[in-house]
Scaffold this active site. Sequence first.
Site, PDB file in Angstrom:
ATOM      1  N   SER A  37     -27.877 -50.801  27.236  1.00 58.51           N
ATOM      2  CA  SER A  37     -27.895 -49.503  27.907  1.00 58.51           C
ATOM      3  C   SER A  37     -27.884 -49.695  29.422  1.00 58.51           C
ATOM      4  CB  SER A  37     -29.150 -48.716  27.514  1.00 58.51           C
ATOM      5  OG  SER A  37     -29.223 -48.541  26.119  1.00 58.51           O
ATOM      6  N   GLU A 180     -23.341 -43.365  20.903  1.00 58.21           N
ATOM      7  CA  GLU A 180     -23.712 -44.718  20.479  1.00 58.21           C
ATOM      8  C   GLU A 180     -23.819 -44.867  18.962  1.00 58.21           C
ATOM      9  OE1 GLU A 180     -27.456 -45.336  22.564  1.00 58.21           O
ATOM     10  OE2 GLU A 180     -26.453 -46.786  23.854  1.00 58.21           O
ATOM     11  N   TYR A 200     -31.650 -54.421  18.435  1.00 58.21           N
ATOM     12  CA  TYR A 200     -32.268 -53.916  19.660  1.00 58.21           C
ATOM     13  C   TYR A 200     -33.658 -54.521  19.704  1.00 58.21           C
ATOM     14  CZ  TYR A 200     -32.582 -50.565  23.543  1.00 58.21           C
ATOM     15  OH  TYR A 200     -32.651 -49.998  24.779  1.00 58.21           O
TER      16      TYR A 200
END
Length: 244
Positions: A37, A180, A200
């Site tokens: 991000s 996303e 993540y």
Amino acid sequence: MSESLISTKPSPYQALPFSDRCRRLWLRGDHLLIGVSPGNSYFSARRIAELVTWGREFFDAVDVVHADLHVDAQFEAFGYTPEHAKRRAAKEVRTTARRIERGLAEAGLNRVAMHALSDFLAAPAYQRLHAEVRRALREDPVLREAAEGMARAFLAGRLPTGVAADAGQLAAGLRYICAELPFFLDTPALLGRASSISCYHVELPLTPVLFGRSEGLRAAPTQGYAVVRPVEEPSPEATEPLAA
């Protein structure tokens, strides 16, 4: 959630697949997707280099995808003029892209590619998945609630402590997340892989919805998810780490 950590010894990172199915997909080792991000200081060039190097221990191929869509809408929602918002967003996206490029150059690995979300806008698979996400946000209250929770958590980093996002800020955050989500639903369809793990460093509010239920919008059978984080960070869910 699966309780088995995957790690190597010594290793800078550990992986916690969300479910038994995610663990099986991890062990297949086809493909790892690392999402980055803009504006997230966690993803330094060094960390990206470490992550892709570590990921190639387990996977035949690794891709890094960075968000570059609807970033300006978030700045507008926080009071920037449209022109200023576009400049700020472009700067953040460029900085993120350069950081990824430095990380990949430092890693020096083959079969690691970098993409922007906007690279997929014309792809039929992305358009189909994005439409499914938008429809689910309208029709699926469970997914909507989780997506709003994810948006609020994301926006909290841009707001003063104790201040909640307003309706405009929440809508901007949801557009960003919606862009996303195709990569959490079916990366194999987007990148032509047999199977894939999206990773993540934290479990996201949408993870149990997309990977843990039997109805509504959910990830494809060949799509998995894993929390990947530095080994020194404690894992309350984990039992004994397993060597891969």
